[in-house]
Write an enzyme that holds these catalytic residues in place. Structure first.
Site, short mmCIF file in Angstrom:
data_model
loop_
_atom_site.label_atom_id
_atom_site.label_comp_id
_atom_site.label_asym_id
_atom_site.label_seq_id
_atom_site.Cartn_x
_atom_site.Cartn_y
_atom_site.Cartn_z
CB SER A 94 2.05 -3.41 -2.36
OG SER A 94 2.47 -2.69 -1.23
CG ASP A 222 2.01 4.28 -4.64
OD1 ASP A 222 1.82 4.38 -3.42
OD2 ASP A 222 2.07 3.18 -5.23
CG HIS A 251 0.02 1.44 -2.84
ND1 HIS A 251 1.27 1.34 -3.42
CD2 HIS A 251 -0.07 0.38 -1.98
CE1 HIS A 251 1.90 0.29 -2.95
NE2 HIS A 251 1.12 -0.32 -2.07
#
Length: 271
Positions: A94, A222, A251
């Protein structure tokens, strides 16, 4: 263990195992504990695993400044320099991927052997005239408003989507609760500042200039970093990148798809 960054901020770090260094760079809000299922796996297979708490997170100092993307990238540089790490494998989840891309643009690839972007928030989130795939400002502002209003409620509302449990991913409620508590351990200020940073950070040119072997892994479900805006575009921009897209993964695939992720990372490390 601690090290000092470019502005004197002290950041906490951990180190396990021996061998080629692998630096795991955390997601926003999360701390070193997020790598619960990765660090033991790789340390037991002959890798020196290192990770640190971002400023404002975990056991690190909690300053009011230094959350812009260049400063966060410089924090990563300070870590590599502190331990004089070379031939490093960088793995970023991320926001960690955002920081790695900017680190490479600012500090070069001399210390880096290869890179893995996992669910990375790249290349550029903001909707602009030359970035029509981006996210509109009003949607981002709405998210910030919800975090400001009631952060625990917002995290609880996001938890199912984060792991895509509605698609059958088996993530225990206790694990979800643990992740929420980890997120709440970051300061509210740091969370807001980092969210702004990753929305406005344009790393398109940085990705085009990467020359080391690169792996991009992303879930096709995601919600936090929609694959059509992030993962697929990232893979297209990095020359020669290997791209793997996980069906029904959200995610938080470092938990929900940990076994597949570990196997794919290990194969990439050895290639």
């Amino acid at each position: 263990m601690f090290f000092e960054t470019h502005d004197g901020t002290r950041l906490s770090y951990e180190e396990y195992g021996e061998g080629r260094p692998v630096v795991f760079v955390n997601s926003a809000m999360l701390n070193t504990g997020m790598w619960e299922y990765q660090i033991p796996f790789f340390a037991e297979r002959g890798y020196r695993c290192l990770t640190f708490d971002r400023r404002g997170h975990g056991r690190s100092d909690r300053p009011s400044g230094g959350y812009d993307i260049d400063s966060l990238a410089d924090d990563l540089a300070a870590f590599l320099e502190h331990l004089d790490l070379r031939d490093v494998i960088l793995v970023g989840h991320s926001t960690g991927g955002t920081e790695i891309a900017r680190y490479l643009a600012r500090h070069g690839e001399d210390r880096v052997q290869r890179v893995a972007f996992v669910s990375a928030i790249l290349p550029y989130l903001r909707l602009t005239g030359d970035n029509p795939e981006g996210i509109p400002q009003e949607l981002f502002d709405g998210m910030i408003a919800m975090i400001r209003a009631d952060r625990p409620k917002w995290l609880a509302m996001q938890s199912q989507l984060f792991f895509a449990t509605q698609l059958g991913n088996d993530v225990h409620p206790a694990t979800i609760d643990w992740m929420i508590r980890m997120c709440l351990d970051a300061t509210h200020w740091a969370v807001l500042e980092v969210q702004k940073t990753i929305y406005y950070a344009d790393n398109r040119e940085a990705l085009r200039n990467i020359t080391v072997p690169t792996l991009v892994i992303h879930g096709d479900s995601d919600f936090s970093a929609p694959v059509e805006i992030t993962g697929r575009r990232t893979a297209a921009l990095v020359p020669g990148a290997v791209y793997k897209e996980y069906p029904a993964a959200g995610h938080g695939l470092f938990v929900s798809h940990k076994d597949r992720l570990n196997d794919d990372l290990l194969e990439f490390f050895k290639s």
